[in-house]
Design a protein around this motif. Structure first.
Motif, PDB file in Angstrom:
ATOM      1  N   VAL A  56      86.762  64.368 -17.095  1.00  0.00           N
ATOM      2  CA  VAL A  56      87.865  63.420 -17.336  1.00  0.00           C
ATOM      3  C   VAL A  56      89.190  64.123 -17.071  1.00  0.00           C
ATOM      4  N   LYS A  57      90.010  63.538 -16.183  1.00  0.00           N
ATOM      5  CA  LYS A  57      91.320  64.108 -15.906  1.00  0.00           C
ATOM      6  C   LYS A  57      92.263  63.838 -17.085  1.00  0.00           C
ATOM      7  N   LYS A  58      93.273  64.693 -17.199  1.00  0.00           N
ATOM      8  CA  LYS A  58      94.154  64.655 -18.363  1.00  0.00           C
ATOM      9  C   LYS A  58      94.733  63.261 -18.648  1.00  0.00           C
ATOM     10  N   ALA A  59      95.320  62.625 -17.640  1.00  0.00           N
ATOM     11  CA  ALA A  59      95.972  61.318 -17.849  1.00  0.00           C
ATOM     12  C   ALA A  59      94.970  60.224 -18.193  1.00  0.00           C
ATOM     13  N   GLN A  60      93.695  60.420 -17.783  1.00  0.00           N
ATOM     14  CA  GLN A  60      92.695  59.379 -17.996  1.00  0.00           C
ATOM     15  C   GLN A  60      92.271  59.243 -19.457  1.00  0.00           C
ATOM     16  N   TRP A  61      92.468  60.300 -20.235  1.00  0.00           N
ATOM     17  CA  TRP A  61      92.128  60.206 -21.657  1.00  0.00           C
ATOM     18  C   TRP A  61      92.931  59.088 -22.329  1.00  0.00           C
ATOM     19  N   LYS A  62      94.192  58.972 -21.952  1.00  0.00           N
ATOM     20  CA  LYS A  62      95.037  57.933 -22.536  1.00  0.00           C
ATOM     21  C   LYS A  62      94.867  56.605 -21.810  1.00  0.00           C
ATOM     22  N   ASP A  63      94.886  56.656 -20.461  1.00  0.00           N
ATOM     23  CA  ASP A  63      94.843  55.427 -19.672  1.00  0.00           C
ATOM     24  C   ASP A  63      93.507  54.696 -19.769  1.00  0.00           C
ATOM     25  N   ALA A  64      92.402  55.447 -19.719  1.00  0.00           N
ATOM     26  CA  ALA A  64      91.082  54.812 -19.686  1.00  0.00           C
ATOM     27  C   ALA A  64      90.397  54.778 -21.047  1.00  0.00           C
ATOM     28  N   PHE A  65      90.568  55.870 -21.823  1.00  0.00           N
ATOM     29  CA  PHE A  65      89.872  55.971 -23.117  1.00  0.00           C
ATOM     30  C   PHE A  65      90.775  55.581 -24.305  1.00  0.00           C
ATOM     31  N   ASP A  66      92.086  55.501 -24.059  1.00  0.00           N
ATOM     32  CA  ASP A  66      93.055  55.163 -25.109  1.00  0.00           C
ATOM     33  C   ASP A  66      92.935  56.107 -26.303  1.00  0.00           C
ATOM     34  N   MET A  67      92.978  57.416 -26.019  1.00  0.00           N
ATOM     35  CA  MET A  67      92.825  58.424 -27.067  1.00  0.00           C
ATOM     36  C   MET A  67      94.091  59.258 -27.202  1.00  0.00           C
ATOM     37  N   SER A  68      94.394  59.657 -28.436  1.00  0.00           N
ATOM     38  CA  SER A  68      95.561  60.488 -28.707  1.00  0.00           C
ATOM     39  C   SER A  68      95.266  61.943 -28.353  1.00  0.00           C
ATOM     40  N   ASP A  69      96.316  62.769 -28.318  1.00  0.00           N
ATOM     41  CA  ASP A  69      96.142  64.194 -28.009  1.00  0.00           C
ATOM     42  C   ASP A  69      95.227  64.870 -29.022  1.00  0.00           C
ATOM     43  N   GLU A  70      95.362  64.486 -30.293  1.00  0.00           N
ATOM     44  CA  GLU A  70      94.525  65.086 -31.342  1.00  0.00           C
ATOM     45  C   GLU A  70      93.056  64.718 -31.139  1.00  0.00           C
ATOM     46  N   GLU A  71      92.812  63.464 -30.750  1.00  0.00           N
ATOM     47  CA  GLU A  71      91.438  63.017 -30.520  1.00  0.00           C
ATOM     48  C   GLU A  71      90.838  63.722 -29.300  1.00  0.00           C
ATOM     49  N   VAL A  72      91.650  63.910 -28.276  1.00  0.00           N
ATOM     50  CA  VAL A  72      91.168  64.589 -27.066  1.00  0.00           C
ATOM     51  C   VAL A  72      90.747  66.017 -27.387  1.00  0.00           C
ATOM     52  N   GLU A  73      91.511  66.689 -28.240  1.00  0.00           N
ATOM     53  CA  GLU A  73      91.162  68.059 -28.640  1.00  0.00           C
ATOM     54  C   GLU A  73      89.797  68.114 -29.308  1.00  0.00           C
ATOM     55  N   SER A  74      89.459  67.061 -30.049  1.00  0.00           N
ATOM     56  CA  SER A  74      88.160  67.022 -30.742  1.00  0.00           C
ATOM     57  C   SER A  74      87.010  66.622 -29.816  1.00  0.00           C
ATOM     58  N   ALA A  75      87.370  65.973 -28.704  1.00  0.00           N
ATOM     59  CA  ALA A  75      86.334  65.469 -27.803  1.00  0.00           C
ATOM     60  C   ALA A  75      86.136  66.394 -26.611  1.00  0.00           C
ATOM     61  N   GLN A  76      85.883  67.665 -26.877  1.00  0.00           N
ATOM     62  CA  GLN A  76      85.667  68.640 -25.811  1.00  0.00           C
ATOM     63  C   GLN A  76      84.185  69.015 -25.701  1.00  0.00           C
ATOM     64  N   GLY A  77      83.811  69.410 -24.490  1.00  0.00           N
ATOM     65  CA  GLY A  77      82.418  69.817 -24.280  1.00  0.00           C
ATOM     66  C   GLY A  77      81.532  68.652 -23.894  1.00  0.00           C
ATOM     67  N   ALA A  78      80.239  68.742 -24.267  1.00  0.00           N
ATOM     68  CA  ALA A  78      79.262  67.711 -23.915  1.00  0.00           C
ATOM     69  C   ALA A  78      79.546  66.418 -24.673  1.00  0.00           C
TER      70      ALA A  78
END
Length: 442
Positions: free
Chosen positions: A214-236
């Motif tokens: 997942v590219k950086k901008a897509q976390w917000k645009d496609a998944f609608d996730m905050s920076d804090e949530e993205v940090e938790s959603a790393q790896g598999a």
């Protein structure tokens, strides 16, 4: 009375005021005599108490009141005589507790901090260069807009098997952190490679992928996730599908035309395309106008080189809004406040020098324009025109008249900017939507 000024920097100073008995005592005596005529003191008939007794009771409070009145009037008159522009309000220098003996003291010294700017000079001539931006709406943008309108107006379905462009509703889970979130994934906003894993699947399917897909901008645009949530959603990661949502695009027919622009506004596909282009161009004309004016303000500000008394203004903002804002709040918001203040000073200076004045009729016209735009966006424009005068009157009287003053300032700014654009060397530059977005980002 003695008033002096000590300019200890380019834009801050200390005003010193010295009062002697002759400055205030006549007014204090007159006020006490007036009190004596009206005072109702136990043991005496109304208005018959000795002035000496009235003085013992009210003397100090009357003295303080009269001195404060003299200080305020004298300070204001003194500052009006100066050539510089005072910012904010004078700040009294606080004295130590009990430093004034109101009972016996005859002479009083008071100090006030002020912040100011000297005369503002904005060199306006053809040597001053600026750019007037014009955004061109091309056929590609018109086509993209029409496709978006067709998607927004289409019917929603829940198919059994997913296709490209669908929204996949389900649970995203990170194996390492245990993070989970229920969301709707927009397949059109992720890479084609990743989207391929979500095409041709059904409910209850489990899709496995890695956060690096997942590219950086897509976390917000496609998944609608905050920076804090993205940090938790790393790896598999796994995505368990709960539902598939699809919007079927609307057909280019009269029902669609009426839904977008209102009944009977356009009656053919050709008219619809032309109306979309006209609407887009109107919107971007307004955006390019605002952008041009903001860039012009920036250029004027840099040219004027106004140096603000930042230390003083920050202290004044804290004291003037005591209990409402903290030093941290002021520090954070000060850059924006300073930017607005500098432009206000420049606008007022140019208006004064060039006899530019906002008239009442201008305020009414601008308010009507604003209200029409608000009603137009809600589709109620034509029905509200008969009641326009009432809406304008109610708005301008709102916030205890502050709305009127804000609109008056806005009209003056419009006139100043129009004057500047007529005076300086404005080069027109046509740009694309993509170029405009790049300018905004920079």
């Amino acid at each position: 009375m003695e008033i002096s000024i000590d300019k200890h920097s380019a834009n801050q100073a200390l005003i010193k005021i010295k009062l002697n008995e002759a400055d205030y005592q006549p007014k204090v005596d007159a006020k006490l005599k007036d009190y004596a005529k009206k005072a109702n003191i136990k043991g005496f008939r109304p208005g018959k108490a000795p002035v000496s007794m009235v003085k013992n009771i009210y003397g100090t409070s009357v003295l303080v009141e009269e001195i404060n009145s003299i200080l305020g009037e004298s300070l204001n008159n003194y500052l009006k005589e100066q050539t510089f522009k005072v910012l904010g309000e004078p700040l009294p220098v606080e004295k130590e507790d009990n430093s004034i003996d109101w009972k016996t003291q005859k002479e009083f010294d008071f100090d006030y901090k002020i912040g100011f700017v000297e005369s503002i000079k904005v060199p306006l001539d053809k040597k001053f260069k600026a750019t007037k931006y014009s955004i061109k709406v091309d056929n590609k943008l018109v086509e993209e807009t029409i496709e978006n309108l067709k998607s927004q107006s289409g019917k929603s379905t829940n198919p059994e098997v997913s296709e490209a462009g669908d929204h996949i509703y389900g649970d995203l889970t990170a194996a390492e952190s245990g993070f989970t979130k229920t969301l709707s994934l927009d397949l059109s906003k992720i890479t084609k490679k990743l989207a391929g894993k979500f095409i041709g699947i059904s409910k209850d399917a489990v899709v496995e992928f890695d956060s690096k897909d997942v590219k950086k901008a897509q976390w917000k645009d496609a998944f609608d996730m905050s920076d804090e949530e993205v940090e938790s959603a790393q790896g598999a990661l796994t995505f368990t599908v709960k539902n598939i949502n699809r919007t079927e695009t609307a057909e280019m027919n009269q029902e669609f035309f009426d839904k977008v622009f209102g009944p009977g506004v356009v009656k053919s596909e050709e008219e619809f395309v032309a109306k979309v282009k006209e609407t887009l161009q109107g919107n971007y004309d307004r955006e390019s106008k605002v952008f041009t004016e903001e860039e012009l303000k920036k250029a004027l500000t840099e040219s004027a080189k106004v140096e603000l008394p930042e230390e003083f203004l920050k202290e004044w903002l804290i004291r003037a809004n005591e209990g409402k804002v903290s030093a941290e709040d002021v520090e954070k918001e000060f850059p924006m406040y300073a930017k607005q203040l500098v432009w206000s000073l420049i606008s007022n200076q140019l208006a004064t020098e060039n006899k530019i004045q906002a008239e009442h009729e201008d305020v009414i016209a601008k308010t009507k324009e604003m209200i029409r735009e608000q009603f137009a966006s809600s589709g109620l424009g034509s029905q509200m025109e008969d009641s326009m005068d009432m809406f304008v009157d109610n708005y301008l009287k709102g916030e205890e008249g502050q709305n009127y003053m804000n609109m008056l300032t806005s009209v003056q700014n419009d006139k100043v900017l129009a004057f500047v654009q007529e005076t300086v060397d404005m080069k027109e530059k046509e740009i694309s939507i993509d170029q405009f977005k790049e300018l905004l980002e920079n």
